[in-house]
Each structure stands twice: as structure tokens, then as C-alpha cells.
Motif scaffolding. Sequence first.
Motif, PDB file in Angstrom:
ATOM      1  N   GLN A  79      60.751 -22.144 -38.796  1.00  0.00           N
ATOM      2  CA  GLN A  79      60.606 -23.578 -39.043  1.00  0.00           C
ATOM      3  C   GLN A  79      59.366 -24.065 -38.321  1.00  0.00           C
ATOM      4  O   GLN A  79      59.192 -23.803 -37.131  1.00  0.00           O
ATOM      5  CB  GLN A  79      61.856 -24.297 -38.518  1.00  0.00           C
ATOM      6  CG  GLN A  79      61.893 -25.791 -38.670  1.00  0.00           C
ATOM      7  CD  GLN A  79      63.220 -26.363 -38.168  1.00  0.00           C
ATOM      8  OE1 GLN A  79      64.055 -25.643 -37.617  1.00  0.00           O
ATOM      9  NE2 GLN A  79      63.415 -27.647 -38.345  1.00  0.00           N
ATOM     10  N   THR A  80      58.465 -24.763 -39.031  1.00  0.00           N
ATOM     11  CA  THR A  80      57.218 -25.165 -38.403  1.00  0.00           C
ATOM     12  C   THR A  80      56.646 -26.418 -39.054  1.00  0.00           C
ATOM     13  O   THR A  80      56.908 -26.702 -40.235  1.00  0.00           O
ATOM     14  CB  THR A  80      56.189 -24.010 -38.459  1.00  0.00           C
ATOM     15  OG1 THR A  80      55.017 -24.378 -37.740  1.00  0.00           O
ATOM     16  CG2 THR A  80      55.811 -23.666 -39.889  1.00  0.00           C
ATOM     17  N   PHE A  81      55.887 -27.159 -38.289  1.00  0.00           N
ATOM     18  CA  PHE A  81      55.224 -28.361 -38.787  1.00  0.00           C
ATOM     19  C   PHE A  81      53.947 -27.994 -39.543  1.00  0.00           C
ATOM     20  O   PHE A  81      53.628 -28.590 -40.572  1.00  0.00           O
ATOM     21  CB  PHE A  81      54.905 -29.273 -37.594  1.00  0.00           C
ATOM     22  CG  PHE A  81      54.239 -30.575 -37.962  1.00  0.00           C
ATOM     23  CD1 PHE A  81      54.812 -31.444 -38.873  1.00  0.00           C
ATOM     24  CD2 PHE A  81      53.037 -30.938 -37.372  1.00  0.00           C
ATOM     25  CE1 PHE A  81      54.201 -32.647 -39.199  1.00  0.00           C
ATOM     26  CE2 PHE A  81      52.420 -32.134 -37.682  1.00  0.00           C
ATOM     27  CZ  PHE A  81      53.004 -32.998 -38.597  1.00  0.00           C
ATOM     28  N   ILE A  82      53.200 -27.010 -39.034  1.00  0.00           N
ATOM     29  CA  ILE A  82      51.947 -26.568 -39.656  1.00  0.00           C
ATOM     30  C   ILE A  82      52.058 -25.084 -40.005  1.00  0.00           C
ATOM     31  O   ILE A  82      52.475 -24.275 -39.175  1.00  0.00           O
ATOM     32  CB  ILE A  82      50.747 -26.771 -38.707  1.00  0.00           C
ATOM     33  CG1 ILE A  82      50.613 -28.249 -38.309  1.00  0.00           C
ATOM     34  CG2 ILE A  82      49.453 -26.264 -39.332  1.00  0.00           C
ATOM     35  CD1 ILE A  82      49.594 -28.484 -37.205  1.00  0.00           C
TER      36      ILE A  82
ATOM     37  N   ASP B 106      56.980 -28.381 -42.970  1.00  0.00           N
ATOM     38  CA  ASP B 106      56.731 -29.768 -43.339  1.00  0.00           C
ATOM     39  C   ASP B 106      55.610 -29.819 -44.378  1.00  0.00           C
ATOM     40  O   ASP B 106      54.567 -29.188 -44.204  1.00  0.00           O
ATOM     41  CB  ASP B 106      56.338 -30.582 -42.102  1.00  0.00           C
ATOM     42  CG  ASP B 106      56.336 -32.070 -42.378  1.00  0.00           C
ATOM     43  OD1 ASP B 106      55.423 -32.540 -43.097  1.00  0.00           O
ATOM     44  OD2 ASP B 106      57.226 -32.778 -41.891  1.00  0.00           O
TER      45      ASP B 106
ATOM     46  N   TYR C 107      59.585 -29.551 -46.426  1.00  0.00           N
ATOM     47  CA  TYR C 107      60.328 -30.718 -45.970  1.00  0.00           C
ATOM     48  C   TYR C 107      59.601 -31.996 -46.368  1.00  0.00           C
ATOM     49  O   TYR C 107      58.416 -32.186 -46.093  1.00  0.00           O
ATOM     50  CB  TYR C 107      60.515 -30.683 -44.451  1.00  0.00           C
ATOM     51  CG  TYR C 107      61.381 -31.810 -43.951  1.00  0.00           C
ATOM     52  CD1 TYR C 107      62.767 -31.747 -44.072  1.00  0.00           C
ATOM     53  CD2 TYR C 107      60.821 -32.949 -43.396  1.00  0.00           C
ATOM     54  CE1 TYR C 107      63.572 -32.781 -43.642  1.00  0.00           C
ATOM     55  CE2 TYR C 107      61.614 -33.995 -42.950  1.00  0.00           C
ATOM     56  CZ  TYR C 107      62.988 -33.906 -43.083  1.00  0.00           C
ATOM     57  OH  TYR C 107      63.777 -34.947 -42.656  1.00  0.00           O
TER      58      TYR C 107
ATOM     59  N   ARG D 213      58.751 -37.025 -40.615  1.00  0.00           N
ATOM     60  CA  ARG D 213      58.252 -35.651 -40.645  1.00  0.00           C
ATOM     61  C   ARG D 213      59.181 -34.724 -39.854  1.00  0.00           C
ATOM     62  O   ARG D 213      60.010 -35.176 -39.055  1.00  0.00           O
ATOM     63  CB  ARG D 213      56.839 -35.567 -40.046  1.00  0.00           C
ATOM     64  CG  ARG D 213      55.812 -36.547 -40.561  1.00  0.00           C
ATOM     65  CD  ARG D 213      55.757 -36.757 -42.039  1.00  0.00           C
ATOM     66  NE  ARG D 213      55.848 -35.557 -42.868  1.00  0.00           N
ATOM     67  CZ  ARG D 213      55.894 -35.615 -44.212  1.00  0.00           C
ATOM     68  NH1 ARG D 213      55.859 -36.778 -44.834  1.00  0.00           N
ATOM     69  NH2 ARG D 213      55.978 -34.503 -44.896  1.00  0.00           N
ATOM     70  N   MET D 214      59.013 -33.437 -40.064  1.00  0.00           N
ATOM     71  CA  MET D 214      59.771 -32.412 -39.342  1.00  0.00           C
ATOM     72  C   MET D 214      58.815 -31.728 -38.371  1.00  0.00           C
ATOM     73  O   MET D 214      57.936 -30.974 -38.782  1.00  0.00           O
ATOM     74  CB  MET D 214      60.353 -31.392 -40.323  1.00  0.00           C
ATOM     75  CG  MET D 214      61.180 -30.302 -39.656  1.00  0.00           C
ATOM     76  SD  MET D 214      61.417 -28.889 -40.748  1.00  0.00           S
ATOM     77  CE  MET D 214      59.767 -28.172 -40.736  1.00  0.00           C
ATOM     78  N   HIS D 215      58.981 -31.981 -37.081  1.00  0.00           N
ATOM     79  CA  HIS D 215      58.007 -31.512 -36.094  1.00  0.00           C
ATOM     80  C   HIS D 215      58.530 -30.350 -35.263  1.00  0.00           C
ATOM     81  O   HIS D 215      57.874 -29.907 -34.317  1.00  0.00           O
ATOM     82  CB  HIS D 215      57.599 -32.667 -35.175  1.00  0.00           C
ATOM     83  CG  HIS D 215      56.233 -32.528 -34.615  1.00  0.00           C
ATOM     84  ND1 HIS D 215      55.990 -32.138 -33.315  1.00  0.00           N
ATOM     85  CD2 HIS D 215      55.017 -32.720 -35.170  1.00  0.00           C
ATOM     86  CE1 HIS D 215      54.696 -32.086 -33.087  1.00  0.00           C
ATOM     87  NE2 HIS D 215      54.078 -32.437 -34.199  1.00  0.00           N
TER      88      HIS D 215
ATOM     89  N   LYS E 175      59.149 -26.633 -34.069  1.00  0.00           N
ATOM     90  CA  LYS E 175      58.513 -25.320 -34.219  1.00  0.00           C
ATOM     91  C   LYS E 175      59.430 -24.287 -33.575  1.00  0.00           C
ATOM     92  O   LYS E 175      59.560 -24.259 -32.347  1.00  0.00           O
ATOM     93  CB  LYS E 175      57.135 -25.282 -33.538  1.00  0.00           C
ATOM     94  CG  LYS E 175      56.026 -25.968 -34.328  1.00  0.00           C
ATOM     95  CD  LYS E 175      55.966 -27.459 -34.098  1.00  0.00           C
ATOM     96  CE  LYS E 175      55.481 -27.784 -32.706  1.00  0.00           C
ATOM     97  NZ  LYS E 175      55.286 -29.246 -32.518  1.00  0.00           N
TER      98      LYS E 175
ATOM     99  N   ASN F 167      52.409 -24.027 -33.618  1.00  0.00           N
ATOM    100  CA  ASN F 167      52.541 -23.928 -35.060  1.00  0.00           C
ATOM    101  C   ASN F 167      51.955 -22.596 -35.526  1.00  0.00           C
ATOM    102  O   ASN F 167      51.500 -21.779 -34.727  1.00  0.00           O
ATOM    103  CB  ASN F 167      51.800 -25.083 -35.729  1.00  0.00           C
ATOM    104  CG  ASN F 167      52.464 -26.420 -35.497  1.00  0.00           C
ATOM    105  OD1 ASN F 167      53.467 -26.747 -36.113  1.00  0.00           O
ATOM    106  ND2 ASN F 167      51.885 -27.214 -34.595  1.00  0.00           N
TER     107      ASN F 167
END
Length: 225
Positions: free
Chosen positions: A66-69, A98, A124, A152-154, A156, A171
Motif C-alpha cells: 500500500q503506497t501513496f506514490i 493512491d 484509491y 487521499r490515502m497516505h 505506506k 513511497n
Amino acid sequence: RPTTVDCARTDACALESPLYDLAARAERESTPTTPVNYIDIVESGQDSLLARINLIRAARRRIDLQTFIFSQDDTGYLVLDELLAAARRGVQVHLLVDQLFAPSDPALLATLARVHGNFHMRLYNPTFGRAHTSPAGYVAAIGCCFRRFNQRMHIKQMVIDGRIGITGGRNIDDRYYDWNPDLAYRDRDAIVAGPAVADMQHAFDAFWNAPRSVPIARLKDVAPL
């Protein structure tokens, strides 16, 4: 999607790993009233990337990332290649990114949507249900639906077999692992092994099953390809 796997062993031909073995050690030493967890802080970007690759190769059943970037750079393609290799040897792989900073090439995502039955990817909160959002689309989203667009989903984190995980500020992008020669970027992670990983797994499952996490095959600009 193909479902053939490259390994017939029950452990999915997992790599032997001293990091992964910490999970078994923590489980042996834990009791219902006194849980034991092993935690290590990882300061070095290169060590952090090596730890991720090591644990991906050591996975036996499931990888949840799971990651934002998730950038389309050297780090991104390396991690993606390792995840696909794990899927092909029999591990269930779940990748949640995300949409704001996810790979936005619909052709790439269409390929990933059908690459293997063990590989699952969701974005996401995709803007207007699409992988790629033009600058005008972002302006429209901010203008009409800022409250939703801004959710947003932040997180990591990566969880391996529900037993050991990595979480922190990094990330999937070259700058977080000392691979960007033009940027000296500082961050850190924690490797966690033991009962506390159940909380990480719960967090991942909550986001993965949320209505705003959309399988890439259902995105409006991916589905027709």
C-alpha cells in the motif's frame, strides 16, 4: 488471466530470509497476555529497498503493498517486477496505490490487469473513475468535488503473509532509496515482526475493501483496452 505458477512447492519457492524468520521467532516467544514484537528502524534508503525485495522474495502466501506514490522509474519497475515474479510462483499479490501519484498509463494498467490471476491492483479514489487525469480534469475535480478529491490515502506499508511488515515514510520512488543523484532525501522505515503486524494487516484490508478502492480493470480509460 493466466493462472499457471512456476513453483509446485507449498512455500511457493520462497527465499530463506533472516528477516522473515523474525516473525516465527516472535510468534514462538509470544503469549496471549504478553505479545513479543521485533522492531528495527531502517535509516538507509538502500537498506530499506533491499529489505523490501528480500521480503517479497521470502513471501509464501500473500503480499499486501500500500503506497501513496508508485513512480514509473527504476525503483517502481524493480518492485513491480519482483511482485509479478512472486505472483507467478504462487503468491497472492495485492497492490493498492493512491490514484493521485499512481502509474497513469492506461495501456500499462490494462496489461497489469490481465498479467496473472495472482496479481491484483487497485487505485484509491480515482478522479472521475479514470487512471489518467488531465490538468483540466484535476481543476474540474477540485472545483466540483473538492471534499472527495482531497480524501487521499497516505499510508505506506507492506505486509508479508500477515506476519512481518515494513511501514514508514517511504513511497515507491527513486528519491526514497538514494537512487536519485540530484536529491539527497531523508526518510525512515520500521520493520515490524510479531502480533503487532495484525494491526497493519487490518489497516490494509480496510482500505483494500473500501468502496473508493477500484480494481484497475474497472477504470473507464483502462477497461476498453
